[in-house]
Design a protein around this motif. Structure first.
Motif, PDB file in Angstrom:
ATOM      1  N   LEU A 134      40.541  22.370 -15.898  1.00 16.62           N
ATOM      2  CA  LEU A 134      40.240  21.221 -16.755  1.00 16.62           C
ATOM      3  C   LEU A 134      41.109  21.207 -18.007  1.00 16.62           C
ATOM      4  N   VAL A 135      41.391  22.382 -18.546  1.00 11.47           N
ATOM      5  CA  VAL A 135      42.264  22.456 -19.730  1.00 11.47           C
ATOM      6  C   VAL A 135      43.657  21.946 -19.385  1.00 11.47           C
ATOM      7  N   TRP A 136      44.203  22.407 -18.269  1.00 17.17           N
ATOM      8  CA  TRP A 136      45.536  21.959 -17.874  1.00 17.17           C
ATOM      9  C   TRP A 136      45.538  20.469 -17.536  1.00 17.17           C
ATOM     10  N   LYS A 137      44.485  19.990 -16.891  1.00 17.55           N
ATOM     11  CA  LYS A 137      44.427  18.592 -16.483  1.00 17.55           C
ATOM     12  C   LYS A 137      44.318  17.654 -17.676  1.00 17.55           C
ATOM     13  N   ASN A 138      43.451  17.968 -18.630  1.00 17.76           N
ATOM     14  CA  ASN A 138      43.150  17.033 -19.717  1.00 17.76           C
ATOM     15  C   ASN A 138      43.962  17.272 -20.987  1.00 17.76           C
ATOM     16  N   MET A 139      44.301  18.529 -21.271  1.00 15.14           N
ATOM     17  CA  MET A 139      44.973  18.843 -22.528  1.00 15.14           C
ATOM     18  C   MET A 139      46.488  18.960 -22.396  1.00 15.14           C
ATOM     19  N   PHE A 140      46.979  19.262 -21.197  1.00 15.74           N
ATOM     20  CA  PHE A 140      48.416  19.462 -21.033  1.00 15.74           C
ATOM     21  C   PHE A 140      49.057  18.404 -20.146  1.00 15.74           C
ATOM     22  N   MET A 141      48.485  18.150 -18.953  1.00 16.08           N
ATOM     23  CA  MET A 141      49.139  17.300 -17.966  1.00 16.08           C
ATOM     24  C   MET A 141      48.678  15.847 -17.977  1.00 16.08           C
ATOM     25  N   ASN A 142      47.758  15.497 -18.835  1.00 16.08           N
ATOM     26  CA  ASN A 142      47.312  14.113 -18.913  1.00 16.08           C
ATOM     27  C   ASN A 142      48.478  13.216 -19.347  1.00 16.08           C
ATOM     28  N   PRO A 143      48.810  12.166 -18.571  1.00 12.96           N
ATOM     29  CA  PRO A 143      49.994  11.350 -18.894  1.00 12.96           C
ATOM     30  C   PRO A 143      49.829  10.463 -20.105  1.00 12.96           C
ATOM     31  N   VAL A 144      48.614  10.391 -20.673  1.00 10.68           N
ATOM     32  CA  VAL A 144      48.381   9.541 -21.842  1.00 10.68           C
ATOM     33  C   VAL A 144      48.168  10.391 -23.093  1.00 10.68           C
ATOM     34  N   ASN A 145      47.228  11.341 -23.001  1.00 13.38           N
ATOM     35  CA  ASN A 145      46.851  12.114 -24.181  1.00 13.38           C
ATOM     36  C   ASN A 145      47.241  13.586 -24.099  1.00 13.38           C
ATOM     37  N   GLY A 146      47.932  13.998 -23.050  1.00 13.79           N
ATOM     38  CA  GLY A 146      48.277  15.397 -22.876  1.00 13.79           C
ATOM     39  C   GLY A 146      49.405  15.846 -23.786  1.00 13.79           C
ATOM     40  N   LEU A 147      49.515  17.166 -23.928  1.00 14.16           N
ATOM     41  CA  LEU A 147      50.554  17.740 -24.781  1.00 14.16           C
ATOM     42  C   LEU A 147      51.946  17.434 -24.231  1.00 14.16           C
ATOM     43  N   PHE A 148      52.131  17.535 -22.914  1.00 12.45           N
ATOM     44  CA  PHE A 148      53.440  17.263 -22.325  1.00 12.45           C
ATOM     45  C   PHE A 148      53.838  15.797 -22.523  1.00 12.45           C
ATOM     46  N   ALA A 149      52.860  14.893 -22.445  1.00 12.36           N
ATOM     47  CA  ALA A 149      53.147  13.478 -22.692  1.00 12.36           C
ATOM     48  C   ALA A 149      53.553  13.250 -24.141  1.00 12.36           C
ATOM     49  N   PHE A 150      52.885  13.937 -25.066  1.00 16.96           N
ATOM     50  CA  PHE A 150      53.233  13.818 -26.487  1.00 16.96           C
ATOM     51  C   PHE A 150      54.653  14.320 -26.753  1.00 16.96           C
ATOM     52  N   LEU A 151      55.007  15.459 -26.141  1.00 12.03           N
ATOM     53  CA  LEU A 151      56.352  16.001 -26.333  1.00 12.03           C
ATOM     54  C   LEU A 151      57.405  15.074 -25.728  1.00 12.03           C
ATOM     55  N   ALA A 152      57.093  14.467 -24.572  1.00 11.01           N
ATOM     56  CA  ALA A 152      58.041  13.549 -23.951  1.00 11.01           C
ATOM     57  C   ALA A 152      58.242  12.304 -24.814  1.00 11.01           C
ATOM     58  N   LYS A 153      57.145  11.762 -25.355  1.00  7.63           N
ATOM     59  CA  LYS A 153      57.248  10.577 -26.210  1.00  7.63           C
ATOM     60  C   LYS A 153      57.993  10.890 -27.502  1.00  7.63           C
ATOM     61  N   SER A 154      57.835  12.111 -28.002  1.00  6.45           N
ATOM     62  CA  SER A 154      58.479  12.464 -29.275  1.00  6.45           C
ATOM     63  C   SER A 154      59.997  12.525 -29.159  1.00  6.45           C
ATOM     64  N   VAL A 155      60.510  12.719 -27.958  1.00  3.43           N
ATOM     65  CA  VAL A 155      61.967  12.745 -27.764  1.00  3.43           C
ATOM     66  C   VAL A 155      62.459  11.494 -27.041  1.00  3.43           C
ATOM     67  N   GLY A 156      61.583  10.473 -26.954  1.00  4.42           N
ATOM     68  CA  GLY A 156      61.977   9.200 -26.379  1.00  4.42           C
ATOM     69  C   GLY A 156      61.986   9.143 -24.869  1.00  4.42           C
ATOM     70  N   MET A 157      61.274  10.057 -24.200  1.00  7.97           N
ATOM     71  CA  MET A 157      61.219  10.073 -22.744  1.00  7.97           C
ATOM     72  C   MET A 157      59.902   9.482 -22.251  1.00  7.97           C
ATOM     73  N   GLN A 158      59.902   9.045 -21.006  1.00  6.16           N
ATOM     74  CA  GLN A 158      58.697   8.508 -20.390  1.00  6.16           C
ATOM     75  C   GLN A 158      57.808   9.664 -19.941  1.00  6.16           C
ATOM     76  N   PRO A 159      56.511   9.644 -20.280  1.00 11.21           N
ATOM     77  CA  PRO A 159      55.606  10.728 -19.840  1.00 11.21           C
ATOM     78  C   PRO A 159      55.556  10.821 -18.321  1.00 11.21           C
ATOM     79  N   PHE A 160      55.432  12.046 -17.844  1.00 14.53           N
ATOM     80  CA  PHE A 160      55.408  12.317 -16.403  1.00 14.53           C
ATOM     81  C   PHE A 160      53.983  12.645 -15.984  1.00 14.53           C
ATOM     82  N   ASP A 161      53.499  11.946 -14.964  1.00 16.07           N
ATOM     83  CA  ASP A 161      52.148  12.197 -14.447  1.00 16.07           C
ATOM     84  C   ASP A 161      52.231  13.321 -13.417  1.00 16.07           C
ATOM     85  N   PHE A 162      51.998  14.540 -13.870  1.00 16.15           N
ATOM     86  CA  PHE A 162      52.192  15.711 -13.022  1.00 16.15           C
ATOM     87  C   PHE A 162      51.294  15.688 -11.792  1.00 16.15           C
TER      88      PHE A 162
END
Length: 290
Positions: free
Chosen positions: A121-149
């Motif tokens: 659940l931590v990986w699903k909601n906090m890291f890999m979530n394409p809207v609110n996840g950490l990876f989505a935030f990092l992708a948006k911060s460098v101008g990339m499209q979030p990836f739905d893992f």
């Protein structure tokens, strides 16, 4: 005479535990085998007729079976590669003298004690979530499209989630084995001009061979029954992309209410697990005898 009497007394005293353990293992397995020969559907009570091997025929001809078998093998193989390679590298790193090495070791080993559902659940909601996840935030911060893992790379994401939990276990076993390596052997190799890469492949890796085989055996047995991570993240999907044998048995038994088909799948899963375990035990036994 006294020795024979004492042996008989010892056998008599441990017999209740042996009988209880045998019943605890044999009765559920026997009931599963029995149900696998019945047309037993919870939606049709009272219509439990004997159909022989028909459940097994349906199970083996189900397209989901081959997808589940492939996913099971890929999941086990991917996690083993991730944990063994990462475990060896982390073990070498943690074996080096550093400040706060004890705290770092505890932090590295800690994920193994996290419950599977919690880590998934931590990986699903906090890291890999394409809207609110950490990876989505990092992708948006460098101008990339979030990836739905979990939608675009579900099986690879599952390998990463499961591997994250089992990496500390492999690291702990390999670190313990690495600490038993004679430091004088490494120092002698270094004095003879052997570089770090040469010392790793010719001294460290052969020394870790037995520990690696033990990690492969233990992890494979447990990885064949991975279920919680799949249930709380992808539910076996999209389609059958992350469905393994264990989840397929669950889907047949509790989602489709087909207890007979699920029991047949359970028997097949037990047979496959025992085949893999026997093969690994023989392979590892030969390695340990060397």
């Amino acid at each position: 005479m006294a020795t024979a009497h004492s042996r008989s007394a010892a056998r008599f005293m441990i017999s209740p535990s042996v009988i209880l353990l045998f019943c605890w293992m044999a009765i559920p397995l026997g009931m599963t085998i029995y149900f696998s020969f019945l047309r037993y559907n919870l939606l049709m009570p009272g219509m439990n007729e004997w159909i022989g091997f028909l459940n097994y025929q349906f199970f083996f001809t189900d397209p989901a079976f081959f997808a589940a078998l492939t996913n099971t093998l890929m999941l086990v193989g991917g996690v083993l590669i991730l944990t063994i390679v990462g475990g060896v590298l982390l073990a070498i790193l943690l074996d080096q003298p550093m400040w706060g090495r004890g705290i770092v070791r505890i932090l590295v080993i800690a994920p193994f004690f996290v419950m599977p559902t919690v880590s998934a659940l931590v990986w699903k909601n906090m890291f890999m979530n394409p809207v609110n996840g950490l990876f989505a935030f990092l992708a948006k911060s460098v101008g990339m499209q979030p990836f739905d893992f979990l939608a675009e790379a579900p099986l690879l994401s599952m390998i990463w989630i499961v591997g994250w939990r089992w990496l500390p276990f492999a690291t702990l076993i390999l670190l313990t084995a690495l600490q038993s390596l004679d430091s004088e052997q490494l120092e002698a190799a270094e004095m003879d001009g052997a570089g770090p890469v040469s010392r790793f492949f010719h001294i460290m890796l052969p020394h870790l061979a037995r520990a690696i085989t033990v990690v492969i055996l233990i992890q494979t047995i447990f990885l064949l029954s991975i279920f919680a991570e799949i249930l709380v993240t992808t539910n076996g999907g999209p389609g059958y992309a992350t469905t393994n044998i264990t989840y397929l048995v669950y889907a047949l038994s509790l989602l489709q209410f087909d207890v007979g088909g699920g029991s047949a799948g359970g028997v097949v899963a037990v047979i496959l697990a025992n085949i893999v375990a026997i093969f690994l035990m023989r392979m590892i036994g030969k390695n340990l005898d060397v």
